[in-house]
Motif scaffolding. Structure first.
Motif, PDB file in Angstrom:
ATOM      1  N   MET A 265       0.787  -1.342  -0.237  1.00  0.00           N
ATOM      2  CA  MET A 265       0.044  -0.091   0.034  1.00  0.00           C
ATOM      3  C   MET A 265       0.927   1.257   0.009  1.00  0.00           C
ATOM      4  O   MET A 265       0.393   2.247  -0.702  1.00  0.00           O
ATOM      5  CB  MET A 265      -0.750   0.040   1.190  1.00  0.00           C
ATOM      6  CG  MET A 265      -1.942  -1.131   1.172  1.00  0.00           C
ATOM      7  SD  MET A 265      -3.153  -1.093  -0.028  1.00  0.00           S
ATOM      8  CE  MET A 265      -4.099   0.298   0.856  1.00  0.00           C
ATOM      9  N   ALA A 266       2.093   1.266   0.855  1.00  0.00           N
ATOM     10  CA  ALA A 266       3.056   2.409   0.926  1.00  0.00           C
ATOM     11  C   ALA A 266       3.372   2.361  -0.747  1.00  0.00           C
ATOM     12  O   ALA A 266       3.862   3.759  -1.066  1.00  0.00           O
ATOM     13  CB  ALA A 266       3.964   2.216   1.999  1.00  0.00           C
ATOM     14  N   ARG A 269       1.034   4.339  -2.814  1.00  0.00           N
ATOM     15  CA  ARG A 269       0.893   5.924  -2.594  1.00  0.00           C
ATOM     16  C   ARG A 269       2.159   6.502  -3.030  1.00  0.00           C
ATOM     17  O   ARG A 269       1.865   7.636  -3.493  1.00  0.00           O
ATOM     18  CB  ARG A 269       0.985   5.803  -1.003  1.00  0.00           C
ATOM     19  CG  ARG A 269      -0.399   5.673  -0.374  1.00  0.00           C
ATOM     20  CD  ARG A 269      -0.677   6.077   1.174  1.00  0.00           C
ATOM     21  NE  ARG A 269       0.466   5.277   2.004  1.00  0.00           N
ATOM     22  CZ  ARG A 269       0.390   4.557   2.795  1.00  0.00           C
ATOM     23  NH1 ARG A 269      -0.911   3.916   2.498  1.00  0.00           N
ATOM     24  NH2 ARG A 269       1.126   3.949   3.432  1.00  0.00           N
ATOM     25  N   GLN A 272       1.488   7.265  -6.606  1.00  0.00           N
ATOM     26  CA  GLN A 272       0.316   8.295  -6.765  1.00  0.00           C
ATOM     27  C   GLN A 272      -0.897   7.384  -7.177  1.00  0.00           C
ATOM     28  O   GLN A 272      -1.851   7.920  -7.684  1.00  0.00           O
ATOM     29  CB  GLN A 272       0.638   9.378  -7.806  1.00  0.00           C
ATOM     30  CG  GLN A 272       1.722  10.282  -7.324  1.00  0.00           C
ATOM     31  CD  GLN A 272       1.599  11.111  -5.963  1.00  0.00           C
ATOM     32  OE1 GLN A 272       0.489  11.649  -6.030  1.00  0.00           O
ATOM     33  NE2 GLN A 272       2.411  10.805  -4.897  1.00  0.00           N
ATOM     34  N   THR A 274      -4.333   4.910  -6.197  1.00  0.00           N
ATOM     35  CA  THR A 274      -5.258   4.714  -5.340  1.00  0.00           C
ATOM     36  C   THR A 274      -5.429   3.168  -4.802  1.00  0.00           C
ATOM     37  O   THR A 274      -5.435   2.236  -5.999  1.00  0.00           O
ATOM     38  CB  THR A 274      -6.877   5.223  -5.499  1.00  0.00           C
ATOM     39  OG1 THR A 274      -6.386   6.411  -5.590  1.00  0.00           O
ATOM     40  CG2 THR A 274      -7.633   4.920  -4.276  1.00  0.00           C
ATOM     41  N   GLY A 359       6.203   0.382  -7.055  1.00  0.00           N
ATOM     42  CA  GLY A 359       5.390   1.279  -7.452  1.00  0.00           C
ATOM     43  C   GLY A 359       5.406   1.246  -8.986  1.00  0.00           C
ATOM     44  O   GLY A 359       4.449   1.675  -9.577  1.00  0.00           O
TER      45      GLY A 359
END
Length: 374
Positions: A265-266, A269, A272, A274, A359
């Motif tokens: 989840m980090a 974030r 950017q 959701t 990410g």
């Protein structure tokens, strides 16, 4: 009255030229430098009234650069304006080092910069209204950037190749980072938000490797290589003009380990994106049955049924026949990789996680989903 003199320190020539053109059009005299050492030399010779700096330039770190600039005007501390950065830690360091203004990323970065300069120098403010309007760079600037992109991609690939060699020095990670950082700034300045988001994710991973070289491993190098190849595709008009803002994408994270969920989840974030989380197959199927997701991170070792079996069930759901699914596991064996593909998965990530790598992978698959490349 003589025009106020501004020193602009930015490594990327194209971005520096655009800012210079816009500031000179407002009657300012602008000197440019592309490294901290060159900037300090110009500051000593020209005695600027104000300096604008990119938070990331070759040479000294930002704290040392600000201190060096201020040393040339001890009687009256020279105003220092810091351009927007995707690295919050650098903005914080700039603030702690006494930067006068630290700009955030708004819709009109040129107007934001001009307003900050005019405010700091006590000049008439001419861009207050324009700040709220999106910046529209002349199409020629974007064209020049895209025409130069093959050279940038070639430089990234050369640096990446050097990083795969044993006992490589730190010039290769630094070169990779500086090249992708410059391209991030170009895409952001020219209003290419999806591309700037993707390049910023590449930059985040490159920045991590530059600071912590021991984290360089085959997985992250492979991810960087994939990202550069994918970036080359995205730059073509047929793909670039179809990209959507990844900020609207929805990611589902499925893992029964609380710690793993928090890390993923980090990472979302940071990119950017959701995301929402589920810890069991039943909750996963319930969520997928009522909402369309753009990406699913799926743990292999789940209670009740394996991630592979759950993936097979997901592929029978009309809304998620082609949704990108990335498996996560602590056992990245050849057998698991093969089973991931056979059950309908698109990619595979092994634990322990590298947060920027997760990410970047997420953004790659979100964009592939948008473009129908899954």
């Amino acid at each position: 009255m003589n025009a106020k003199r501004v020193l602009l320190i930015h490594e990327d020539r194209l971005v520096g030229n655009l800012y210079r053109e816009k500031l000179e059009a407002e009657g300012l005299t602008v000197d440019s430098a592309r490294s901290s050492d060159a900037g300090l030399k110009v500051a000593a010779e020209r005695r600027p009234d104000l300096t604008v700096i990119d938070a990331i330039v070759p040479g000294s770190e930002i704290a040392q650069l600000i201190a060096g600039l201020r040393a040339h005007s001890p009687a009256r501390p020279m105003p220092v304006v810091v351009l927007p950065t995707f690295r919050p830690s650098l903005a914080e360091k700039a603030a702690q080092s006494g930067a006068s203004t630290i700009l955030s990323r708004g819709p009109n970065p040129v107007a934001d910069l001009l307003d900050a300069i005019q405010t700091e120098l006590g000049l008439e403010r001419t861009s207050t209204i324009a700040k709220a309007l999106p910046f529209r760079a002349d199409d020629g600037w974007l064209k020049v950037s895209l025409e130069a992109a093959p050279e940038t991609l070639a430089a990234l690939r050369r640096a990446l190749h050097d990083m795969t060699r044993e006992n490589h020095d730190r010039t290769a990670p630094q070169e990779f980072f500086q090249r992708i950082h410059g391209f991030v700034e170009q895409m952001s300045l020219f209003g290419q938000k999806p591309l700037s988001s993707f390049c910023a994710a590449i930059e985040a991973l490159a920045f991590d490797l530059m600071r912590f070289p021991d984290q360089t491993n085959p997985s992250v190098l492979r991810t960087l290589g994939q990202s550069v190849d994918f970036l080359a595709k995205l730059l073509g008009d047929s793909f670039r003009n179809r990209l959507e803002d990844p900020g609207a994408a929805q990611v589902l994270v499925v893992d029964d380990e609380d710690g793993a969920r928090k890390i993923i989840m980090a990472a979302m974030r940071l990119a950017q994106l959701t995301a929402v989380a589920a810890d069991a197959p039943a909750a996963t199927l319930a969520a997928l049955g009522v909402q369309k997701f753009d990406l699913v991170f799926l743990d292999v070792g789940l209670p009740e049924m394996s991630g592979f079996d759950l993936c097979s069930k997901i592929r029978t759901m009309p809304m998620h026949e082609k949704t990108p699914i990335v498996f996560i596991t602590g056992m990245a064996t050849f057998q698991n990789r093969a089973q991931a593909s056979l059950s309908g998965g698109n990619d595979f990530v092994g634990k322990p996680f590298n947060v920027p790598e997760l990410g970047l992978k997420a953004l790659m698959w979100v964009f592939k989903g948008q473009l129908g490349l899954t």
